[in-house]
Each structure stands twice: as structure tokens, then as C-alpha cells.
Design a protein around this motif. Sequence first.
Motif, short mmCIF file in Angstrom:
data_model
loop_
_atom_site.label_atom_id
_atom_site.label_comp_id
_atom_site.label_asym_id
_atom_site.label_seq_id
_atom_site.Cartn_x
_atom_site.Cartn_y
_atom_site.Cartn_z
N GLU A 8 0.83 -1.21 0.00
CA GLU A 8 0.00 0.00 0.00
C GLU A 8 0.86 1.26 0.00
N HIS A 9 1.91 1.28 0.84
CA HIS A 9 2.80 2.44 0.90
C HIS A 9 3.52 2.65 -0.43
N TYR A 10 3.95 1.54 -1.04
CA TYR A 10 4.69 1.67 -2.30
C TYR A 10 3.77 2.16 -3.41
N LEU A 11 2.55 1.66 -3.46
CA LEU A 11 1.61 2.12 -4.49
C LEU A 11 1.25 3.59 -4.30
N ASP A 12 1.20 4.03 -3.04
CA ASP A 12 0.95 5.47 -2.78
C ASP A 12 2.07 6.33 -3.35
N SER A 13 3.31 5.85 -3.19
CA SER A 13 4.44 6.63 -3.70
C SER A 13 4.47 6.66 -5.23
N LEU A 14 3.85 5.68 -5.87
CA LEU A 14 3.82 5.62 -7.34
C LEU A 14 2.66 6.42 -7.94
N GLU A 15 1.82 6.96 -7.09
CA GLU A 15 0.60 7.60 -7.59
C GLU A 15 0.90 8.75 -8.55
N THR A 16 1.90 9.58 -8.24
CA THR A 16 2.20 10.75 -9.08
C THR A 16 3.23 10.45 -10.18
N LEU A 17 3.81 9.26 -10.17
CA LEU A 17 4.87 8.95 -11.14
C LEU A 17 4.38 9.00 -12.59
N PRO A 18 3.27 8.43 -12.96
CA PRO A 18 2.85 8.50 -14.37
C PRO A 18 2.68 9.93 -14.87
N THR A 19 2.12 10.81 -14.03
CA THR A 19 1.93 12.21 -14.44
C THR A 19 3.26 12.90 -14.68
N GLU A 20 4.22 12.67 -13.76
CA GLU A 20 5.54 13.30 -13.90
C GLU A 20 6.28 12.76 -15.12
N LEU A 21 6.17 11.49 -15.38
CA LEU A 21 6.81 10.92 -16.57
C LEU A 21 6.19 11.48 -17.84
N GLN A 22 4.87 11.57 -17.85
CA GLN A 22 4.19 12.11 -19.03
C GLN A 22 4.61 13.54 -19.30
N ARG A 23 4.74 14.34 -18.24
CA ARG A 23 5.17 15.74 -18.41
C ARG A 23 6.57 15.81 -18.99
N ASN A 24 7.48 15.02 -18.46
CA ASN A 24 8.86 15.04 -18.95
C ASN A 24 8.95 14.57 -20.40
N PHE A 25 8.19 13.53 -20.71
CA PHE A 25 8.22 13.05 -22.10
C PHE A 25 7.66 14.10 -23.07
N ASN A 26 6.64 14.83 -22.64
CA ASN A 26 6.08 15.89 -23.50
C ASN A 26 7.09 17.00 -23.72
N LEU A 27 7.80 17.37 -22.63
CA LEU A 27 8.84 18.41 -22.75
C LEU A 27 9.97 17.95 -23.66
N MET A 28 10.37 16.72 -23.53
CA MET A 28 11.44 16.19 -24.36
C MET A 28 11.01 16.16 -25.84
N ARG A 29 9.77 15.79 -26.08
CA ARG A 29 9.28 15.78 -27.46
C ARG A 29 9.21 17.21 -28.04
N ASP A 30 8.81 18.18 -27.18
CA ASP A 30 8.76 19.57 -27.62
C ASP A 30 10.16 20.11 -27.95
N LEU A 31 11.13 19.78 -27.08
CA LEU A 31 12.51 20.19 -27.34
C LEU A 31 13.05 19.54 -28.61
N ASP A 32 12.71 18.31 -28.80
CA ASP A 32 13.16 17.61 -30.01
C ASP A 32 12.57 18.26 -31.27
N GLN A 33 11.29 18.66 -31.17
CA GLN A 33 10.67 19.30 -32.32
C GLN A 33 11.31 20.66 -32.61
N ARG A 34 11.60 21.42 -31.55
CA ARG A 34 12.28 22.71 -31.74
C ARG A 34 13.66 22.52 -32.37
#
Length: 244
Positions: A8-34
Motif C-alpha cells: 500500500e505504501h509503495y503504491l501510494d508513492s507511485l501515484e504521481t509517477l505516471p503524471t511526472e513521466l508524461q510531463r517530462n516526455f512531453n517536454l522532451m518531445r517539444d525540445l526535439d521538435q524545436r
Amino acid sequence: MATAMYLEHYLDSLETLPTELQRNFNLMRDLDQRTQDLLKQIDGMAEEYLSSVRSLSPEKRTQKLDSIQTMFSKSKEFGDDKVQLAMQTYEMVDKHIRKLDADLARFEADLKEKSSAIHQKSDSDSGKKNKDKDKKKRKKEDFDDEIPKKKKKKGQQSPIPEVVPTIPIISTLSITHPSDVLDMPVDPNEPTYCLCHQVSYGEMIGCDNPDCPIEWFHFACVGLKMKPKGKWFCPRCTEERKKK
């Protein structure tokens, strides 16, 4: 229960991970496009410069080259930012992996501690059971010492007589006279004792004369209420000793 807590504790710590990964991947894709767009501009400017370099004045050449160099520097910055985001994303995932490893190590340690506690408790219970067995064995030996022995011949060791299941019940009823057991079923193979020639019951005493033909006597039959101190001889052996 412990497994559910760690999970339960480990799953709680993973709760925000998908959102943070998605944000970073979007930024990386934007930088790559620029970066790709900037490289296209650099290619266009480079072709334009090469095609008109002979007709350009030295100052114009320098300005063109400086513009291309600035765009290259900007492209490099985009690349560096992309690398930083990639490293940040890796560290983010690696942090959760390390946390999982640490939780697993703590969980295994808890399991070992509980297992050790269970083994210690089991050993303690086993020791207690062994003590109880020893105690019961000592009680049985003490009880066996009070059970009369079978009649023996001279030179033979006295075997312990078989005890019928009714003896403990008879003892609790405080039988004090042979007549109390006349109505009870008696095994015909059960040896008899005492002056009354009855089976063993209640409290009995053994004659200290090794040649006594009877050997064991009921307290009531020989007029005893408790075991006397020292050696005791039955009435028959006492008379014979007096004659000698």
C-alpha cells in the motif's frame, strides 16, 4: 498483513509517477521538435550562404556565419535540456526502484525476525512440554513406588503388579477395609496381598523382611493410618522375630 502494508505504501508513492513521466516526455518531445525545426533553418541558411558567399562582403559573411553559429548554439541548448530531462526521468524511476529494493529488504528482515520469534516460542513450548513430560514421569515413578509388588520367590527380583483401572477410583473413595471391594469386579489373574488375601487398593505398606511370604499389606488390615517411620514388619514376621 505486513505485505499489504508495504504494498500500500509503495503504491501510494507511485501515484504521481505516471503524471511526472508524461510531463517530462512531453517536454522532451517539444525540445526535439524545436531542435529539428532549428536544424532545418540552419540547413536553409547554410545553403543560402554557400550560394551567395562570393557576392557577399566580408561583413555580410561574418553576420551570416554568426547567425548560423547562434542557431547552432541554440540547438545545442535544446539538446542539453533534453539530456537533462532524460536524466531527471531516469533518476525519478530509479528512485522508486531503490525504494522498492529497500522495502523488500525491510520486509524480508521483518519476516526473518517473526520467523525467529516463532522458532523461539516453539522451542520454549517444546522445552515446557519436555518439562511437563519429566514432571509426569517423576509423578508416575512416585506412584509406582507406592504400588505393591507381586509375591516373589527367594533370590528373584519383585516385579511390579499390573494395576487395574479401578484402583485410582478406589483410592479417591478412601477404601479402608477389604469388605469395601467385595462387590467390585476383580480380574481372576490379579494377584492378592495382605492377610485378607484381597487385591491391592488404597494405601498399602510393604514388610521389610525380604523373606516375608505376603510382603504387602493394607493399612486397615494391620491397624495403620499413616506410613510409619523406619523399618516396618508385618504381624507374622514380628512374631517370628520375637521367637528368634
